[in-house]
Design a protein around this motif. Structure first.
Motif, PDB file in Angstrom:
ATOM      1  N   UNK A  55       0.788  -1.113   0.099  1.00  0.00           N
ATOM      2  CA  UNK A  55      -0.149  -0.033   0.062  1.00  0.00           C
ATOM      3  C   UNK A  55       0.879   1.275  -0.053  1.00  0.00           C
ATOM      4  N   UNK A  56       0.247   2.305   0.027  1.00  0.00           N
ATOM      5  CA  UNK A  56       1.025   3.572   0.091  1.00  0.00           C
ATOM      6  C   UNK A  56       0.441   4.599   1.237  1.00  0.00           C
ATOM      7  N   UNK A  61       5.670   4.254  -0.448  1.00  0.00           N
ATOM      8  CA  UNK A  61       5.434   3.016  -0.792  1.00  0.00           C
ATOM      9  C   UNK A  61       5.690   1.848   0.488  1.00  0.00           C
ATOM     10  N   UNK A  62       4.568   1.114   0.728  1.00  0.00           N
ATOM     11  CA  UNK A  62       5.038   0.142   2.064  1.00  0.00           C
ATOM     12  C   UNK A  62       4.842  -1.036   1.712  1.00  0.00           C
ATOM     13  N   UNK A  88       1.430  -5.870  -5.128  1.00  0.00           N
ATOM     14  CA  UNK A  88       0.208  -6.435  -4.991  1.00  0.00           C
ATOM     15  C   UNK A  88      -0.014  -6.858  -3.554  1.00  0.00           C
ATOM     16  N   UNK A  89      -0.501  -8.121  -3.680  1.00  0.00           N
ATOM     17  CA  UNK A  89      -0.655  -8.942  -2.463  1.00  0.00           C
ATOM     18  C   UNK A  89      -0.643 -10.459  -2.571  1.00  0.00           C
ATOM     19  N   UNK A  90      -0.270 -11.175  -1.606  1.00  0.00           N
ATOM     20  CA  UNK A  90      -0.261 -12.666  -1.943  1.00  0.00           C
ATOM     21  C   UNK A  90       0.467 -13.415  -0.941  1.00  0.00           C
ATOM     22  N   UNK A  95      11.012 -11.479  -0.201  1.00  0.00           N
ATOM     23  CA  UNK A  95      10.699 -10.379  -0.926  1.00  0.00           C
ATOM     24  C   UNK A  95      11.806  -9.989  -1.949  1.00  0.00           C
ATOM     25  N   UNK A  96      11.496  -9.888  -3.041  1.00  0.00           N
ATOM     26  CA  UNK A  96      12.558  -9.819  -4.349  1.00  0.00           C
ATOM     27  C   UNK A  96      12.472  -8.901  -5.217  1.00  0.00           C
TER      28      UNK A  96
END
Length: 277
Positions: A55-56, A61-62, A88-90, A95-96
């Motif tokens: 999200x932001x 950006x976070x 996005x999400x998942x 974290x790449x």
């Protein structure tokens, strides 16, 4: 700007520039929003280990992750060349960064950096994603960008105790809606912070609530308004808090919690220019 008078009976409306000055809105981004706890999502988004979402907050950006049961937040910025490390999400194990492939574990530590083996004075153990503070409040997730921001419970003292009987921990996310309002964000907040308009603007609600018993409690960085339901009324608000009351919390600077009949409606007011939110 005119000073705030300590005597409420001598209060006056702020000057127009309080709502229309773009420089003031820019200052609010750093002096108000970046130094407070901001709503970022709901707990169901991080229900399982490996869950993440992005999200932001303002311009930042976070990314938020469930690191084996520990909720963490980071600036969504690789420490190499500032590429994003999540989209996005998942659900994921790492974290790449999509720019050069640097990979971080869910605690934020750099694990792989392709072709950096021969770089001088380079140690993966020294490199971590920049963190942001995270706090879960009932079903809601909050974050604070500024590391000097007090803890959530210190920022809102007594709020958790005041909400304890209301069963927020049982709430589950149902839906999200966005509304675009032609108003400065502070005008929206000011409208929420007074029940004075209820008889004229919300006649149906006014028939439900006992307006004569309407109470406003001022806390440190939060305000609570509540009123009992009229006796004998078949009310939508009858069983929300267990005592036949509707509760309206405001959390500085821009979050509202409306609690009644076992429901929680969360309003988050996000500035989009001086005359829009």
């Amino acid at each position: 700007m005119q000073p705030i008078h300590a005597d409420i009976t001598r209060a006056s409306t702020p000057e127009p520039a309080f709502y229309t000055d773009p420089a003031l809105l820019l200052a609010e981004e750093t002096a108000v929003f970046a130094r407070s706890w901001q709503f970022v999502g709901h707990a169901s988004q991080l229900a399982r280990p490996g869950d993440y979402f992005t999200t932001t907050l303002g311009r930042e950006p976070l990314v938020f992750v469930n690191d084996d049961g520990v909720l963490r937040g980071f600036f969504n910025v690789c420490r190499h060349r500032a590429g994003t490390v999540a989209v996005g999400c998942g659900r994921t194990k790492r974290l790449v960064c999509r720019y050069h492939g640097w990979a971080y574990d869910l605690s934020g530590r750099l694990r792989t950096a392709p072709e950096m083996e021969g770089a001088q004075d380079f140690d993966k153990a020294d490199i971590k994603l920049a963190p942001v503070a995270v706090h879960q409040f009932g079903p809601l997730l909050f974050a604070a960008l500024d590391p000097t921001t007090p803890s959530f419970d210190d920022f809102y003292p007594d709020l958790s105790a005041r909400c304890a009987p209301l069963g927020l921990e049982r709430m589950q996310h149902f839906m999200t809606r966005d509304f675009h309002v032609a108003s400065n964000w502070k005008i929206y907040v000011e409208n929420f912070l007074e029940g004075y308009h209820i008889p004229a603007v919300h006649p149906a609600l006014n028939r439900e609530l006992d307006y004569r018993a309407y109470v406003t409690e001022l806390g440190k960085r939060h305000v609570l308004q509540y009123a009992p339901v009229q006796a004998g009324t078949a009310s939508l608000y009858r069983d929300g808090a267990g005592d036949g009351s509707a509760y309206y919390f405001w959390l500085h600077p821009n979050v509202m919690l409306n609690i009644y009949e076992g429901l929680l409606q969360t309003n988050v007011v996000i500035p989009d220019g001086v005359d829009r939110c």
